[in-house]
Write a protein that holds these residues in place. Structure first.
Motif, mmCIF file in Angstrom:
data_model
loop_
_atom_site.group_PDB
_atom_site.id
_atom_site.type_symbol
_atom_site.label_atom_id
_atom_site.label_comp_id
_atom_site.label_asym_id
_atom_site.label_seq_id
_atom_site.Cartn_x
_atom_site.Cartn_y
_atom_site.Cartn_z
ATOM 1 N N GLY A 157 0.794 -1.168 -0.116
ATOM 2 C CA GLY A 157 0.142 0.035 0.129
ATOM 3 C C GLY A 157 0.832 1.117 0.084
ATOM 4 N N VAL A 158 0.532 2.235 -0.913
ATOM 5 C CA VAL A 158 1.333 3.359 -1.059
ATOM 6 C C VAL A 158 0.431 4.703 -0.857
ATOM 7 N N GLY A 161 -3.765 3.662 5.024
ATOM 8 C CA GLY A 161 -2.781 2.937 5.925
ATOM 9 C C GLY A 161 -1.635 2.423 5.078
ATOM 10 N N GLY A 162 -1.214 2.858 3.993
ATOM 11 C CA GLY A 162 0.116 2.629 3.233
ATOM 12 C C GLY A 162 0.956 3.662 3.896
ATOM 13 N N SER A 163 2.336 3.038 3.530
ATOM 14 C CA SER A 163 3.464 3.847 3.924
ATOM 15 C C SER A 163 4.301 4.003 2.826
ATOM 16 N N LEU A 169 1.819 -1.797 -6.579
ATOM 17 C CA LEU A 169 1.580 -0.743 -5.483
ATOM 18 C C LEU A 169 0.069 -0.467 -5.808
ATOM 19 N N TYR A 170 -0.337 -0.328 -4.465
ATOM 20 C CA TYR A 170 -1.864 -0.083 -4.458
ATOM 21 C C TYR A 170 -2.038 1.384 -3.788
ATOM 22 N N LEU A 195 7.070 10.434 -3.147
ATOM 23 C CA LEU A 195 7.707 9.349 -2.215
ATOM 24 C C LEU A 195 7.905 8.245 -2.813
ATOM 25 N N VAL A 196 6.712 7.674 -4.009
ATOM 26 C CA VAL A 196 6.715 6.669 -4.435
ATOM 27 C C VAL A 196 7.937 6.730 -5.712
ATOM 28 N N ALA A 197 7.867 7.607 -6.321
ATOM 29 C CA ALA A 197 8.819 7.849 -7.414
ATOM 30 C C ALA A 197 10.363 8.031 -6.905
#
Length: 376
Positions: A325-326, A331-333, A354-355, A367-369
């Motif tokens: 989870g993103v 609730g993702g991190s 990635l969800y 942050l994902v990138a």
């Protein structure tokens, strides 16, 4: 490590910038919904809307009229949230950006089907129906799900598919305005509340020499302490035969669904199941036996914490996609994505999922990138 993200067609259709934005994250593929349950979804960057309400479970493309003609159980077409061939339009736009597209097919989760065809639903030991949960022991439900899997998976341009809810569904609804948390239900309690007593399941229990009326009484007795705040009792002699029958029922559905997809697809089409390594689990990640499911499908998509049991049963070329989870608000991190991915890889994950990029905020996506650049 290959990385993909989940996306809805409405995240892409009407937003010419969406495919490029997804590609710029650093993902290599997109898992695009082609058959999905009802939901209310935020679209924080779309130029035309901010909230999409999918009012009922539907296919997000025009279903094949010849396939479904005269059948009682058939897929519903989407409304204004995904008109026409929304899946196809989004898939083409994503592919034009160089992203590999895989279809995302939700199977045994459909509230409208249960409302229109009450007999198709799971019935618990108290006689309560779960209209969102089609009972996979029913022959008509199984035939519907297998054909839906083949049609919704093998869409033009798709390189593979991910089948969600390909197994038992139960008490957990996972999208409704739920008010069932007044009594804490752990894994065992959820399982007991998810056992089905429709005519097909009653017949199935009988095949295991289990009296269904005695079983229902035992389930109610086992749950009695729960309503007073205690733990559930065991089912004693019923435990093994009931789980054996339910496991066999889910396995044969999974085998049939995967076979139908492969029969409809070109060689090399990849079939993954959203799966849990514990056979008694119900829901989006269907309970499986890892060795069995990895002998049927090309791999699984599973929560990052559940990768290890599948890794122990993996074969050369098996795909083990760790679902992470993103979305911070769900609730993702995303801030710990690199570390979480490293742990998943150490457990045996071969890919990341990635969800969910369409639901995430700009800050989450930044942050994902950053994490994907770190992972290379």
């Amino acid at each position: 490590m290959r990385t993909g993200t989940f996306v809805y067609p409405w995240d892409v259709v009407g937003d010419p910038a969406a495919p490029g934005r997804l590609a710029d994250l650093g993902v290599t593929s997109v898992t695009l919904a082609s058959a999905y349950h009802s939901t209310r979804a935020l679209t924080p960057r779309h130029p035309g809307h901010r909230v999409v309400t999918a009012e009922h479970a539907a296919v997000l493309y025009p279903p094949d009229g010849a396939r479904w003609s005269g059948r009682g159980l058939r897929p519903y077409e989407a409304g204004e949230w995904a008109p026409g061939d929304a899946y196809g339009e989004a898939a083409r736009a994503l592919a034009d950006t160089g992203l590999e597209v895989h279809s995302w097919v939700v199977l045994a989760h459909n509230s409208l089907l249960g409302a229109d065809h009450p007999a198709s639903s799971v019935v618990n030991a108290y006689g309560d129906r779960y209209p969102w949960a089609p009972c996979i022991a029913r022959p008509d439900v199984r035939a519907y799900l297998v054909d839906l899997a083949a049609e919704a998976a093998v869409r033009p341009g798709a390189a593979g598919t991910e089948l969600e809810s390909c197994g038992w569904y139960g008490l957990a609804h996972l999208h409704a305005h739920d008010k069932t948390a007044g009594v804490a239900l752990g894994d065992r309690e959820q399982y007991l509340m998810s056992l089905c007593f429709c005519p097909s399941c009653r017949q199935g229990y009988g095949e295991e020499a289990v009296d269904p009326d005695a079983l229902a009484a035992a389930v109610r007795n086992a749950l009695e302490p729960v309503w007073a705040g205690g733990p559930a009792r065991r089912l004693d002699a019923f435990e093994e035969p009931v789980l054996a029958w339910r496991t066999r029922t889910a396995r044969t559905l999974q085998e049939a669904a995967v076979a139908a997809v492969r029969a409809a697809a070109a060689p090399g089409f990849r079939v993954l199941l959203h799966a849990d390594p514990l056979p008694y689990r119900c829901g989006a990640n269907a309970g499986t036996d890892p060795a069995h499911v990895l002998g049927v499908a090309d791999g699984v998509v599973t929560p990052a914490a559940s990768v290890a049991p599948f890794a122990r049963a993996a074969r050369p070329g098996t795909v083990l996609a760790a679902n992470i989870g993103v979305v911070t608000g769900m609730g993702g991190s995303p801030a710990t994505l690199a570390e979480d991915a490293g742990r998943a890889a150490a457990e045996g994950a071969t890919e990341l999922r990635l969800y969910h990029a369409g639901l995430a905020s700009d800050a989450d996506l930044a942050l994902v990138a950053k994490a994907l650049r770190t992972l290379g």
